[in-house]
Structures are given as structure tokens and as C-alpha cells.
Design an enzyme around this catalytic site. Structure first.
Site, mmCIF file in Angstrom:
data_model
loop_
_atom_site.group_PDB
_atom_site.id
_atom_site.type_symbol
_atom_site.label_atom_id
_atom_site.label_comp_id
_atom_site.label_asym_id
_atom_site.label_seq_id
_atom_site.Cartn_x
_atom_site.Cartn_y
_atom_site.Cartn_z
ATOM 1 N N SER A 293 0.789 -1.234 0.000
ATOM 2 C CA SER A 293 0.000 0.000 0.000
ATOM 3 C C SER A 293 0.817 1.278 0.000
ATOM 4 O O SER A 293 0.250 2.368 -0.143
ATOM 5 C CB SER A 293 -0.928 0.007 1.220
ATOM 6 N N SER A 294 2.122 1.204 0.162
ATOM 7 C CA SER A 294 2.930 2.419 0.160
ATOM 8 C C SER A 294 2.882 3.151 -1.175
ATOM 9 O O SER A 294 3.228 4.332 -1.252
ATOM 10 C CB SER A 294 4.383 2.100 0.521
#
Length: 698
Positions: A384-385
Site C-alpha cells: 500500500s505504500s
């Protein structure tokens, strides 16, 4: 009768004398003719022989340029030493001649024998065999049936017995090691036999050089890494010229025996770092076979130009220590290898401030756990970064806009596992989606880009899905994800694209669970957002300086590298500002708030947890273990960013299986603390107790 007999005898004696006189005449005629040839025809050649002038030119290596950090600390130095070399005067020099020199040299130097191969030993044994002994190995009849001398030699080698090899003594092996190095050289080019000879060895050699044709003592140097393993792999290595690049280097004035940069910075900046050789010309005049004058002219060499790097060595050491301590705390948290990677860079200039990597393989021992270059060579699914790029991609594609809300609930597609977030968040907008790391928000945008209005009307096709893949990757590449970062290194990874373009994987692509990226790509991506959409070229070298005699002084700047903008992302400033607000919210009230909410330097960032399955075991014991890769990206301060970071901790066990959670966040938190502390208090980097000397690639 008696008188007649006497008369006959008188006539016989003059006949024999005539023959003798004739022979003497012929001999004297030949001698006079030869003297005439010598005097008239070859006279000038003999005069030249008696009055000869000989020139001998030697090129002596100069040390390579040094490397400094951004604050002027020498981080790569040179250690001066002496080497013993052999210069083969001709390609026609026999192996027997070289072997004889090697035998004489063996008692004068110590030499390592570890590099000797089985084939070297076989060749050595054959070399010392008489022709009769070799015919015993392979008979004349067998040789006649073979097609070439190459086949004969191959058969001879095969028939060397293991007993003969085992009978080689330590002395034999030392002679072989010396001969092996001698034979690797080229005609009229010095070949190093041993580097770093001792003072005692130098004295012995000096006293015996007169009986060792082609052997000499050379002034030499090797790389000295002042801070040990800190950034060691990034600096690169030097070694012999690769055979496939010989023509390239020879055309640029190199000798075949030269050492050149073979990887990373040493290779990238070879033309800058190489020194200018000293040239020593010895002129000998002789007359009548006697030397009447001997003069030596020397043109001084010069060290190569120096590099000033963007890295802060004190910050680098702090970052390495932070990662190492976190790895110790992790214990048995990893599925296999213990590893972590982190990059800190200036988003305004692209300067790499520090780059640290740690890798402790589970299946083998390494001399060091340092793996700094892994930040540019190893790629992972980042989770998700990367969602800030996903939201901006949705904005630019027109499927979402600032303030747009989607309902976060499970997505159920045909022939696809259920897709969902960690929990069902219900209706939420773009900023909140970043703060809580909603997967479904990203899924909705991906489906809309492919023509699927879930759950009402899903009209996506193979063509529309493929177009969505291409569009997402195009926008991601503008941030550096999946693209060449442009860093000043000869090689770096651009990551890998997932192979299949099936519908469900499109959703995974938008949450960082499909394509892979390097830690440096991740740092460049978040730097681009911090820098309001300007993607800067990462750089390690900022200046090239001329060499000076003292390492405490700096030479004149011969070249300065200005920051370079690679591109401006094709996105509205309003969109970028909106995503920046979401990234700040991640740190104040979102998934990273527990560690960063109260930081005085006001960071912004995005957490990530990519699901992984790692194969362990072999054969019937082979199985897959589930885990995750922890990531965190960010920058600080929020309003005026001066440092951006990316941290990756791959292949950690799930929490329920003993995996330590939050390692990426802990590393990033301490790294930012260290960065801002060093802005007020500096003590300088600590030199290694025992600096590392390079062992060049041979």
C-alpha cells in the site's frame, strides 16, 4: 736402374707440394673474400653494433582518485604498496623459460595457492615431462589417429593420474602459482605476480633482480575503505581488464595489465578516477661494446581526479546502526533471510543522503551483512505504500476526483478470490482512503478505468483491461515506479511487471501487490510527490575535483553536476496537493500515527504491507509460508520537504506466527530523528578500527 728410380722420386715430391700450395691458396682466398664482405658490405652494421643507443620505456601506474562525502570526509583512499611483476619480452618465450624464472622466484616471496585449479596442476605436470614420458601417456599410434594437437593434449591431460597430482609438494604449488600469474600476462606488458610484498621480500628481490629476467618491483596502490563496510558495495570494485572489453580500453590508451573499475561507482567514473601514469625512459649509449652514458628521464604521473559524493557518512553510519539493531530485535521474525533496506534522499535535488541495506541469508554465511547496493538491485512488491500514485492515477484518468467517495466493502468478481480491505470502512473519500489504507477505494478506480461499474454494470473486456494496465503503469512510471531512476550507476533494476493481465490482477496492481519495485524507485516516487510533481534524477556524485597532495585539502572543481529534473508528472497541482494532505493524515491520524503523530518535524508518508508466499525446503519437504513485506515511505517537514525516505523489510512472518510488526516504521522513525538531530549536533563519522583494503577482481 738406380738412377731412374731416384729421378722418379724427385718428380713425386713437387706434385704433393703443389696440392698443398693450392689448398693454402684456396683458404687464403676465402679468408680475404670474407674480410672484404665484413669490411665493405657489413661494415656499417658492425659500427652500429659497437656504437648503440638503446631506449627502454616503463609506464608506472598512478593511484586512482579519492572519494569524499558531502562534508569533505575521505571515504575511499589509497594504500600505497609494492608489487612484483613479470614482463614477458616476447610471445615466443617458452614455458620452460618462464617456469625456470618461477622456480628461482619461489624462494624469494610468499604466494597464495588457493586459486590453483585442478587443470593448472595437470598442465604443470605435463610441462615437466620429457617427450618420451608424454609418449607413454599417449602413444604415437594414438596420436596419428587423433585429428589435432589440441585433441592430443586433451587426452594427455585426462591421463594424468590423481596420484601424480597428489604427489605435488607445497613448493611445487608455490612455483605453479607464480607461473600461473606470469603466463596470464601479455608480451611487453607488466603482469602482477603478487601485490603488497613485504619489506623483506622487496630487499630479497632487489638483490636478485639481475638473475630474474623480466621480474621487477612496481610502485602500486590499492583501495582503502576508511569506514569499513559502510557503502562498500556502492563504491564498486577494480580488477583486471575483462577480455571482452580489451579492445575498448586499449583504444583509450590503457595497457593490458592495467586495473580498471569493474562495478558501480568505480566503473561508472573510470575515466575520471584513473590516474595519469608516470613515464620513465632509460637511454643507454654504448661504443665498442662498452656503456659510455646512461640517462633516465621521468615524466611525473598524477593521481586520478577525486569524486565528491552526495552521501552524509555520519548519517549513513547512524542508519546502518539503526537497521542492524532492529534486525537483532527481530529475532526469528523472518521466513528465511533477515533483510532490510532504506534510502534517504533530498527530494529537491535528488541527492542520495544515505543508502543502507542488511542481508543475512538463512542458507549460507556471508563475510558481512552489509547489502547497500540491494537498494538498487533488488525489487519487491511494495504493498500500500504506492497508493498515493494510485489515487493520483485515478484522478488523472477521470474516475475519481478530490472528495470523491466509494463504499469500502468486499468485492466479489467471477473466478476471483474476494477482494477487500483489512476491515469494511464503509463510505470514505480519497484522503481518508489514504489514511486508513483502503484497498477497495483503489479497486473501484481500477475497475472504472477498465469499464466496470461494480456491482451494477461491469462491461470490461480484454482490450479495456489491457488499456487500464497500460494507463496505470504509464502514470506510475512518471513517479519512477517501474522506470529507470537515472541514478549514476552502470546497472540498476527497474523491477518486474506481473506477467498476466487478467482482470483480478489489475486490482492488485493498484495496491502494490503485482509489479515489483526497488527501494530506490520507492524513494524517488515519494520524493516526486514531496517535490510537487517534479521527478529529480537521483545522484551519488555531485562534483569532480582535481587531485591535491594532501587529503585534508580540496582541489579545484573540474566539473559540478547540477540537479536534473527528469520530468514533471502529468497531473494537476490541485490533485498533488490533495494527496499530500492525505499523506500527512497517515502520520497524524492514520496507520502510522502511533509513531509519528507527535514528531516536531511534521512528516508525511504512507505505510504498506504486501502479502507474500515464500517457498522453503526442497523436494518432498518443499512448502510455502505466508508472510508480508513491510514498507514505509514519506518525507519531512510536510510544508517544506528536505528529506524523503523509503524503508523496505521483506518476507516477514505473519504476526500470529511470530513475525515482529512495525519494523519499517521503527527504522524510518529513528532515521528521521537522526537526520534532524545531525542538523544541530555533529561529531563526524567514526573510522573503522581496521579499514578494509580492497582485494581486486582478478
Amino acid at each position: 736402374m738406380e738412377r731412374t728410380s731416384k729421378r722418379k722420386k724427385k718428380h713425386h715430391v713437387p706434385a704433393r707440394l703443389n696440392v698443398l700450395f693450392f689448398a693454402v691458396f684456396v683458404l687464403f682466398s676465402a679468408l680475404i673474400l670474407r674480410l672484404g664482405v665484413v669490411q665493405i658490405v657489413e661494415g656499417q652494421e658492425f659500427v652500429k653494433e659497437l656504437e648503440r643507443t638503446s631506449n627502454t620505456t616503463a609506464r608506472i601506474d598512478a593511484p586512482r582518485g579519492l572519494m569524499y562525502d558531502r562534508f569533505g570526509h575521505v571515504i575511499v583512499d589509497n594504500e600505497l604498496e609494492l608489487s612484483v611483476t613479470y614482463t614477458n619480452p616476447s610471445r615466443a618465450t617458452s614455458s620452460e623459460t618462464m617456469l625456470s624464472i618461477a622456480k628461482d622466484l619461489e624462494s624469494l616471496i610468499d604466494i597464495e595457492i588457493e586459486r590453483i585449479t585442478e587443470r593448472d596442476k595437470q598442465d604443470y605436470i605435463l610441462m615437466q615431462m620429457s617427450p618420451e614420458e608424454r609418449y607413454e601417456l599417449v602413444s604415437r599410434e594414438e596420436r596419428n589417429e587423433l585429428g589435432s594437437t589440441t585433441e592430443e593434449y586433451r587426452l594427455e591431460v585426462e591421463r594424468i593420474s590423481s596420484e601424480e597430482i597428489e604427489a605435488l609438494t607445497e613448493k611445487d604449488l608455490r612455483i605453479l602459482a607464480i607461473y600461473r600469474e606470469m603466463s596470464r600476462g601479455y608480451a611487453n606488458s607488466p603482469q602482477r605476480i603478487k601485490r603488497g610484498i613485504t619489506v623483506e621480500e622487496a630487499h630479497k628481490l632487489s638483490e636478485n633482480l639481475y638473475r630474474l629476467p623480466g621480474i621487477d618491483i612496481l610502485r602500486d596502490s590499492r583501495r582503502n575503505y576508511v569506514y569499513g563496510e559502510s557503502l562498500r558495495s556502492l563504491f564498486g570494485s577494480t580488477g583486471s581488464i575483462p577480455r571482452e572489453k580489451a579492445d575498448y580500453y586499449l583504444s583509450r590508451g590503457y595497457d593490458r595489465s592495467d586495473f580498471v573499475g569493474t562495478s558501480f561507482l568505480e566503473l561508472q567514473y573510470e575515466e575520471v578516477l584513473r590516474g595519469q601514469k608516470a613515464v620513465v625512459e632509460s637511454i643507454t649509449h654504448s661504443s665498442g661494446g662498452q656503456t659510455i652514458e646512461n640517462s633516465v628521464n621521468e615524466r611525473q604521473g598524477r593521481r586520478g581526479n577525486d569524486l565528491v559524493l552526495s552521501v552524509d557518512m555520519e548519517l549513513q553510519q547512524r542508519l546502518e546502526s539503526i537497521i542492524e539493531e532492529e534486525m537483532k530485535k527481530a529475532g526469528n521474525s523472518f521466513i528465511l533471510d533477515r533483510s532490510a533496506y532504506a534510502v534517504l534522499m533530498d527530494p529537491r535535488t535528488g541527492d542520495i543522503l544515505s543508502m543502507a541495506g542488511f542481508n543475512d541469508p538463512a542458507d549460507r554465511d556471508r563475510p558481512t551483512n552489509a547489502d547497500h547496493i540491494g537498494n538498487v538491485t533488488k525489487a519487491f512488491e511494495m504493498g500500500s505504500s504506492i497508493k498515493a500514485a494510485s489515487v493520483l492515477t485515478g484522478f488523472e484518468a477521470g474516475v475519481a476526483h478530490p472528495g470523491k467517495s466509494f463504499n469500502d466493502r468486499p468485492i466479489r468478481l467471477p473466478s476471483t478470490p474476494e477482494k477487500k480491505s483489512v476491515r469494511n470502512y464503509g463510505w470514505l473519500n480519497d484522503v481518508r482512503a489514504l489514511e486508513v489504507s483502503s484497498n477497495v477505494y483503489m479497486f473501484e478506480m481500477a475497475m472504472l478505468m477498465a469499464g466496470c461499474h461494480y456491482p451494477n454494470q461491469c462491461n470490461w473486456t480484454n482490450q479495456s483491461v489491457e488499456q487500464a494496465y497500460n494507463e496505470i503503469r504509464y502514470h506510475f512510471s512518471q513517479f519512477g515506479l517501474g522506470a529507470d531512476t537515472g541514478i549514476d550507476l552502470p546497472t540498476s533494476s527497474t523491477g518486474l511487471q506481473g506477467g498476466s493481465t487478467i482482470y483480478g490482477n489489475l486490482l492488485d496492481l493498484m495496491i502494490g501487490q503485482y509489479d515489483t519495485y526497488t527501494t530506490l524507485q520507492l524513494a524517488q516516487y515519494i520524493s516526486t510527490i514531496a517535490n510537487d510533481g517534479l521527478r529529480m534524477q537521483p545522484r551519488i556524485v555531485t562534483e569532480i575535483r582535481e587531485p591535491v597532495s594532501s587529503v585534508d585539502e580540496h582541489g579545484a572543481v573540474s566539473q559540478k553536476f547540477e540537479p536534473k529534473v527528469l520530468n514533471r508528472v502529468d497531473m494537476n497541482d490541485e490533485y498533488i496537493s490533495r494527496v499530500q494532505q492525505g499523506l500527512r493524515g497517515v502520520m497524524t491520524r492514520g496507520t502510522a500515527s502511533s509513531r509519528f503523530a507527535n514528531k516536531s518535524y511534521q512528516p508525511a508518508g504512507k505505510t504498506g504491507t504486501a502479502q507474500v508466499r515464500v517457498a522453503v525446503g526442497t523436494g518432498d519437504n518443499r512448502r510455502f509460508i505466508d508472510g508480508n513485506t513491510q514498507t514505509l515511505v514519506g518525507y519531512a517537514p510536510f510544508n517544506e520537504p528536505e528529506v524523503a525516505f523509503a524503508v523496505v523489510v521483506p518476507n516477514v512472518k505473519l504476526e500470529r506466527n511470530g513475525g515482529r510488526q512495525g519494523m519499517a516504521q521503527e527504522i524510518a522513525s529513528q532515521a528521521l530523528d537522526a537526520y534532524f538531530e545531525l542538523k544541530t549536533v555533529r561529531n563526524g563519522p567514526e573510522q573503522a578500527s581496521r579499514p578494509i583494503l580492497e582485494q581486486p577482481d582478478e
